[in-house]
Structures are given as C-alpha cells and as structure tokens.
Design a protein around this motif. Structure first.
Motif, PDB file in Angstrom:
ATOM      1  N   VAL A 149       0.839  -1.211   0.000  1.00  0.00           N
ATOM      2  CA  VAL A 149       0.000   0.000   0.000  1.00  0.00           C
ATOM      3  C   VAL A 149       0.873   1.261   0.000  1.00  0.00           C
ATOM      4  O   VAL A 149       0.433   2.335  -0.396  1.00  0.00           O
ATOM      5  N   GLU A 150       2.112   1.082   0.449  1.00  0.00           N
ATOM      6  CA  GLU A 150       3.084   2.192   0.391  1.00  0.00           C
ATOM      7  C   GLU A 150       4.455   1.604   0.109  1.00  0.00           C
ATOM      8  O   GLU A 150       4.786   0.526   0.607  1.00  0.00           O
ATOM      9  N   GLY A 151       5.283   2.337  -0.638  1.00  0.00           N
ATOM     10  CA  GLY A 151       6.643   1.887  -0.901  1.00  0.00           C
ATOM     11  C   GLY A 151       6.679   0.675  -1.816  1.00  0.00           C
ATOM     12  O   GLY A 151       5.725   0.412  -2.555  1.00  0.00           O
ATOM     13  N   ALA A 152       7.821  -0.063  -1.711  1.00  0.00           N
ATOM     14  CA  ALA A 152       8.003  -1.205  -2.592  1.00  0.00           C
ATOM     15  C   ALA A 152       8.385  -2.430  -1.772  1.00  0.00           C
ATOM     16  O   ALA A 152       8.889  -2.321  -0.649  1.00  0.00           O
ATOM     17  N   ALA A 153       8.145  -3.618  -2.376  1.00  0.00           N
ATOM     18  CA  ALA A 153       8.443  -4.866  -1.684  1.00  0.00           C
ATOM     19  C   ALA A 153       9.912  -5.248  -1.815  1.00  0.00           C
ATOM     20  O   ALA A 153      10.364  -6.200  -1.197  1.00  0.00           O
ATOM     21  N   ARG A 154      10.620  -4.511  -2.620  1.00  0.00           N
ATOM     22  CA  ARG A 154      12.025  -4.845  -2.879  1.00  0.00           C
ATOM     23  C   ARG A 154      12.835  -4.746  -1.587  1.00  0.00           C
ATOM     24  O   ARG A 154      12.838  -3.704  -0.936  1.00  0.00           O
ATOM     25  N   LEU A 155      13.494  -5.847  -1.222  1.00  0.00           N
ATOM     26  CA  LEU A 155      14.269  -5.871   0.022  1.00  0.00           C
ATOM     27  C   LEU A 155      15.758  -5.759  -0.300  1.00  0.00           C
ATOM     28  O   LEU A 155      16.277  -6.484  -1.140  1.00  0.00           O
ATOM     29  N   GLY A 156      16.418  -4.830   0.384  1.00  0.00           N
ATOM     30  CA  GLY A 156      17.863  -4.673   0.205  1.00  0.00           C
ATOM     31  C   GLY A 156      18.531  -4.595   1.565  1.00  0.00           C
ATOM     32  O   GLY A 156      17.878  -4.724   2.606  1.00  0.00           O
ATOM     33  N   SER A 157      19.777  -4.386   1.534  1.00  0.00           N
ATOM     34  CA  SER A 157      20.526  -4.301   2.791  1.00  0.00           C
ATOM     35  C   SER A 157      20.014  -3.128   3.630  1.00  0.00           C
ATOM     36  O   SER A 157      19.860  -2.018   3.131  1.00  0.00           O
ATOM     37  N   GLY A 158      19.670  -3.415   4.869  1.00  0.00           N
ATOM     38  CA  GLY A 158      19.241  -2.361   5.793  1.00  0.00           C
ATOM     39  C   GLY A 158      17.795  -1.929   5.608  1.00  0.00           C
ATOM     40  O   GLY A 158      17.356  -0.940   6.200  1.00  0.00           O
ATOM     41  N   LEU A 159      17.019  -2.669   4.818  1.00  0.00           N
ATOM     42  CA  LEU A 159      15.610  -2.301   4.572  1.00  0.00           C
ATOM     43  C   LEU A 159      14.676  -3.303   5.229  1.00  0.00           C
ATOM     44  O   LEU A 159      15.020  -4.478   5.401  1.00  0.00           O
ATOM     45  N   VAL A 160      13.501  -2.818   5.616  1.00  0.00           N
ATOM     46  CA  VAL A 160      12.497  -3.702   6.195  1.00  0.00           C
ATOM     47  C   VAL A 160      11.122  -3.360   5.610  1.00  0.00           C
ATOM     48  O   VAL A 160      10.846  -2.188   5.300  1.00  0.00           O
ATOM     49  N   VAL A 161      10.302  -4.396   5.438  1.00  0.00           N
ATOM     50  CA  VAL A 161       8.924  -4.217   4.956  1.00  0.00           C
ATOM     51  C   VAL A 161       8.011  -4.832   6.011  1.00  0.00           C
ATOM     52  O   VAL A 161       8.292  -5.928   6.508  1.00  0.00           O
ATOM     53  N   LEU A 162       6.936  -4.130   6.359  1.00  0.00           N
ATOM     54  CA  LEU A 162       6.031  -4.682   7.387  1.00  0.00           C
ATOM     55  C   LEU A 162       4.578  -4.320   7.098  1.00  0.00           C
ATOM     56  O   LEU A 162       4.275  -3.565   6.176  1.00  0.00           O
ATOM     57  N   GLY A 163       3.684  -4.874   7.913  1.00  0.00           N
ATOM     58  CA  GLY A 163       2.254  -4.746   7.670  1.00  0.00           C
ATOM     59  C   GLY A 163       1.679  -3.411   8.117  1.00  0.00           C
ATOM     60  O   GLY A 163       2.232  -2.737   8.984  1.00  0.00           O
ATOM     61  N   GLN A 164       0.540  -3.081   7.537  1.00  0.00           N
ATOM     62  CA  GLN A 164      -0.125  -1.799   7.814  1.00  0.00           C
ATOM     63  C   GLN A 164      -0.469  -1.645   9.298  1.00  0.00           C
ATOM     64  O   GLN A 164      -0.227  -0.613   9.905  1.00  0.00           O
ATOM     65  N   ARG A 165      -1.009  -2.716   9.884  1.00  0.00           N
ATOM     66  CA  ARG A 165      -1.465  -2.613  11.267  1.00  0.00           C
ATOM     67  C   ARG A 165      -0.284  -2.406  12.221  1.00  0.00           C
ATOM     68  O   ARG A 165      -0.378  -1.628  13.171  1.00  0.00           O
ATOM     69  N   LEU A 166       0.829  -3.094  11.919  1.00  0.00           N
ATOM     70  CA  LEU A 166       2.026  -2.924  12.748  1.00  0.00           C
ATOM     71  C   LEU A 166       2.565  -1.505  12.610  1.00  0.00           C
ATOM     72  O   LEU A 166       2.962  -0.856  13.599  1.00  0.00           O
ATOM     73  N   ALA A 167       2.539  -1.018  11.353  1.00  0.00           N
ATOM     74  CA  ALA A 167       3.007   0.351  11.116  1.00  0.00           C
ATOM     75  C   ALA A 167       2.133   1.351  11.871  1.00  0.00           C
ATOM     76  O   ALA A 167       2.643   2.322  12.473  1.00  0.00           O
TER      77      ALA A 167
END
Lengths: 401, 225
Positions: free
Chosen positions: A150-168
């Motif tokens: 829903v925001e940003g990109a799913a691409r994972l790189g060094s030092g990056l994190v992706v998480l869920g809307q509710r957690l955010a």
C-alpha cells in the motif's frame, strides 16, 4: 444404422414443437449442471486461493535436534538436552537442493528463508514480531508482497524492512523512518522502513516483518544455510504428490499444505459432495424427462411400429430407432444447455477478479464436455426402456389400432 | 410342382379357459404360384386370422404352415422377420402407410430396412413401381397429401417392392369408392398376370372376388368352398 438414424430424425422433426420442448427441457438440466460446476469449482478455488493461495504449498523445515539424554553406565541420567524455543537447526545444503526442487514438475517458485522471532523497537514502543528473511528478487515468490503493497516497494535490500499496515499503525511508522530490530538471539540492527503492505490477514499485517536474507543471516547469526524452504505449485491439489517427489529426490522432510488442513479439506469435500448431488439431480431430471417423452412417443407410434414390423423391420431395428432418438435429444439438449451455460457465465468476473459480494463463478470449470457426454449417455439409458417397449409391440394388434 | 403355400389343419385359439375362442378349426389350404385368389366369408369367419398367420405375423395354435418349402411354424422371430421381408407383401384395408414419410420413402421401406440404408437401386425400383401405379407425379408427396385411392396404390407398390412371391391383401378396396377400387384391382390383376406374383385377397365384395380366378370361402374356421 444409417436408415435407423434417418427414421429417428424424421420422427423428431415430424413433431417439431414437442421435440423443441423436450430438447429445451434437457438443455435446462444441462444448463444447471454447467452452472453448478462453474459455481462449485469457482467457489472451491476462491476459498483455496483466499486460505492457502498465499502460503507455501510444500514446506521444507530444518529439523531441530531431538531431545537427548546422556545416561551413565550405571543407568543414572547424567545430562538432558531439551528442545529450546530458539531455532538452531539449519538447512545447510539449501543451495544444493534449490535447483533440484525448481526442476520438479509443477513447481512454480522456490523461496529459501531464514525465519525467527524478534522485537521491533521504535522509540519507547516495542512490538514482538515474526521475522522472515527473503532472498532479494524472490520477495513475492510465496506471499504476493508486491500485490499487497500500500506504500513503498516490496524490494528488500541491505538495511531495509517491509512490514504490515497494522504494525506500522501500532508503532506510528511511516516510510523512510528508522527502527531497531532485535532478534531472539539478542542481535540487533537498525533498519529503514521501505514498504508497508496489507494482506487482509490480521496476523501477518500486525506481526510480520520481512528483511533481506543477508540481514536475517546477521540477525540470527546464520552465516550459511536457511531455516526453511517454501515452495509454490501451479496446482494446489498436487501438493501431496509433489511433496512426496521432493522427499524422494532430496531426502528432506517436505510437508504439503494439506498436512494439518483436515478441516479445510473436509469443508471443500462437503462442498464438492453438494455439487455432485445437485448435478446428479439435474441428470436424473433429464433421464426421467427423456424416458417419459419417448414412452409417450412409443405409445403414439404403435401403429407405425406395427407396420414396420410387418414390412420386415426386426426388433433390434425398432430399438435402434428409439435409442437414436434419445441420443439425438441428449446431444442437442446437451449442446444447447452447455452453450447457454457458457453464455450465462460470460458476464461473471474471471477467477482473478473475484470480489466480495460477487459470485465466484469460474467459466473454465463448467465441465461442458462432461455435461454433454453424461447427458447423451443418460438420454440413451433413458430411451432403452421405451425402445424395448416399442420392440415388443405386437404388429397385429398395433396395425388394427 | 410343389405349392407356394401349404397350411394343414390350422387351429387358432385366442384366450384360454372359458374365455377361449377358437377362430380357426383345422383349416387347410394350398396356394400355387401365380394364383389370384379371393378369400371370401362372413365377418368373424377367420379370414383375417388366416391372412395374419400366412403373413407370419402370428403363429397358429396347432397345424402346419409352410411356404417355399420352409416350415414357418418352427421358425423363430428373427427368421420369420427376414422371411416376411423377402417373400411376403402386405396390403391393408386402411393402407397403413408411414405418415411422416413421402410416397417413395414408404415404397422403398422394405428394402431399406433390410439393407440398412436407402440405396439408389431401391429408390429407382420405388420410382418405377410408383410410375406403374400412376403416381409418377406424386413420388415425393407426403402420404398425408394423397387421396385414399392414391394411398392404397402406394401401399400396393410397397407390397411389391421386394418382388415377393406372395402378396396378402386384407380388404384392399374396402375403404375405397367403386372407381378407385376397380383401379386398384386392375393393377393387382396386371401385376399378377405380368410378374406371376401370387395374390390372396380377402374381401366381402362379390364383384371384387369375381375379378379373381379362384375363390376360397371360409366359414366357421374352415374352408367351405
């Protein structure tokens, strides 16, 4: 046979209105059959895609060491090693197995992962999370992260994190913000939030975080290997067979999604059984309709049957005439019903475009060929009784009628 | 020279017990090839039952029945069906044509049903017969569109389709006016004379019977004259 066919066609065309009604009746039965097939099949796919579409279809986990007991020669227990909550086992040879697994028929994606528990800290706020390290480039191999962003990109790189809307939301996080992730082993690292997703699954949206595989290696002190390999298949129903094949090929404990999903399978089976019942009733209606119409026709044509017998038509010929009529009615009704069913299913959204509130019809699961074949066979069966009755007509009595 | 048809001591009983009705009571009859025979007798004398047995549509309760040297009492249904198709033609009082078929299709039926299809040869033979019956212009007419006399002539053509040795006609003129009846009888006489086909014609009409060279009178289940 050709001549019997000619007579059967002539009889059907001689009473056009009656034949049209009969064919229409059969077509309605076939229409119901096709419609129910598309609905039950579509519903099953819909339920499956919503429940297991985003999970691994076959999973290979590193097996934790079994509890060990050290016993002295005298029989005293000297030491006990119990299973810990922390995952320590690894699939050290994962890199070797992955190309082999990818080559197995039906496998569409393979995702090596490092998973574990951790704590996400943002200022004074702390949340317990489930951490999954994914291979960059394979972020959406199992869970369609790309599709849920829903925001940003799913691409994972060094030092990056992706998480869920509710957690955010719980941690009041926004894209680009920095947060601390500490593994259950006590290793912590600073990460930048690069994407927020919403799957609709509360558990995933509120407690799952995804990092790159190298980041997970650091967090869980795992310089090589992975903790699990998730595999996605083209056909969900092939999971048991594929797991068996992978087990045979690699010697690893490949577990299909169906293990532990008995309730779901029972529900789907019950749904399928309901579908079979409804389709069977449609077929029974067709058989009764054809049989009664042909019995009526037999009675009406008794004098003609008598004449034919007097002119040298054998009982077998009479049977073939009436069975052919049944088969033709079944074929015409089957084709018409299947065609109408297909046309009626066209306006429904495709399987990929199902939305809540719409009927999950799947036009590809109309079982058109099966419907036509069963209808023809049913109509032939239905016509045997009237045909035999026709063949038993006494020519002397029939001619004098 | 052996007879075409021989029946000896024919008995036919319908029903059983007290309701049993004996229609034929030891009837004997011989038909030679090429005969044109009238079968006379009052209603209930057994004429129709005799024709039905001679046509192999029914078996006698007792007695013997042979045609062309074949014992037809012992034959099974399949054999009788084929025998009937090859050697016997029928003309009924009410023509009994197949209503959903054309004149030609009706005439070609006996051959087509045996061969499994309507061959060109069968159609040619059917056309010839219909032309001979004076129906060349009605070949492709649905039989429902024909007059009573025309229908009966189609029925005669159908009876002759397989060149049978015997044609059984049950009151063939009973449902026609005098002119049409005479026309049908003239055709029957012509075919009998030209092709040697044996005809056995059941009739109440003395004038029709007088057109036949032989008269057989049946009364009370036996031949009386």
């Amino acid at each position: 046979m050709l001549y019997a066919l000619k007579i059967a066609i002539r009889y059907l065309t001689a009473s056009k209105a009656q034949t049209a009604l009969l064919v229409l009746g059969v077509a309605v039965g076939v229409f119901i059959f096709v419609f129910m097939s598309a609905l039950i099949g579509g519903l099953a796919d819909f339920i499956l895609s919503r429940t297991v579409g985003d999970i691994s279809h076959v999973t290979i986990k590193a097996e934790d060491a079994e509890p060990a007991i050290l016993i002295s020669p005298e029989g005293h227990v000297l030491a006990v090693t119990e299973k810990g909550r922390m995952r320590t086992a690894t699939l050290a040879e994962a890199a070797t197995w992955i190309p082999l697994i990818e080559a197995v028929r039906g496998v569409v994606a393979v995702s090596p992962q490092i998973t574990g528990a951790g704590f996400l800290t943002r200022g004074a706020q702390v949340a317990q999370v489930s951490v999954t390290g994914l291979e960059p480039g394979r972020e959406s191999a199992i869970l369609n992260l790309d599709g849920y962003m829903v925001e940003g990109a799913a691409r994972l790189g060094s030092g990056l994190v992706v998480l869920g809307q509710r957690l955010a939301d719980d941690l009041s996080l926004g894209l680009g913000q920095t947060l601390r992730l500490q593994s259950s082993g006590g290793v912590s690292t600073m990460l930048t939030l690069s994407g927020i997703f919403q799957t609709g699954n509360g558990m995933i949206d509120s407690s799952s975080v995804f990092v790159s595989l190298p980041t997970a290696r650091t967090l869980f002190a795992m310089p090589q290997g992975v903790t699990r390999i998730e595999i996605k298949l083209a056909d969900l129903n092939a999971a048991d067979a594929t797991a068996l094949r992978i087990r045979g090929l690699t010697g690893l404990d490949a577990v299909p999604w169906t293990d532990g999903a008995e309730q779901l399978k029972e529900a789907l089976n019950a749904q399928a059984q309901t579908g079979y019942f409804l389709k069977s009733f449609a077929l029974i209606t067709i058989v009764i309709g054809v049989a009664s119409a042909l019995l009526l026709s037999t009675y009406r044509r008794r004098p003609e049957i008598g004449i034919m017998r007097a002119m040298g038509a054998g009982r077998g010929f009479v049977v073939v005439v009436f069975v052919t009529q049944g088969a033709l009615i079944g074929l015409l009704g089957g084709l018409m019903g299947a065609g109408l069913g297909y046309l009626a299913l066209l306006p429904f959204p495709s399987r990929e475009a199902f939305r809540p509130g719409t009927l999950p019809m799947d036009i590809t699961q109309g079982s058109y060929g099966l419907a036509i074949t069963l209808t023809v066979l049913g109509a032939i069966l239905a016509s045997i009784l009237p045909a035999r009755a026709a063949a038993r007509v006494d020519p002397v009595t029939a001619i004098s009628q | 020279m052996s007879a075409l048809v021989e029946v000896e001591g024919l008995v036919k009983t319908f029903g059983s017990g007290e309701a049993a009705t004996r229609v034929l009571r030891g009837l004997s009859l011989t038909l030679q090839g090429g005969e044109l025979t009238a079968l006379l007798g009052p209603s209930g004398s057994g004429k129709s039952t005799l024709l039905t047995i001679l046509g192999t549509l029914m078996k006698p309760t007792a007695g013997s029945h042979s045609m062309l040297g074949t014992d037809l009492v012992a034959a099974d249904d399949r054999a009788l069906t084929l025998f009937r198709n090859l050697h016997i033609g029928f003309v009924f009082q009410f023509h009994n044509l197949l209503p959903d078929f054309t004149a030609l299709e009706n005439v070609a039926f006996p051959t087509a049903v045996r061969e499994g299809r309507e061959t060109a040869a069968a159609r040619t033979r059917g056309r010839e017969l219909l032309a001979r019956m004076g129906l060349a212009e009605r070949i492709d007419f649905p039989t429902a569109n024909l007059s009573g006399g025309q229908k009966q002539r189609v029925a005669v053509a159908r009876a002759l389709m397989n060149r049978p040795e015997l044609v059984l006609a049950d009151e063939p003129t009973g449902n026609l006016d005098r002119a049409a009846a005479m026309q049908v009888m003239a055709l029957i006489s012509e075919i009998n004379r030209d092709e040697g086909t044996t005809f056995l014609i059941s009739t109440h009409d003395e004038k029709i019977a007088s057109l036949c060279r032989r008269q057989v009178v049946v009364g009370d289940g036996v031949v009386t004259g």
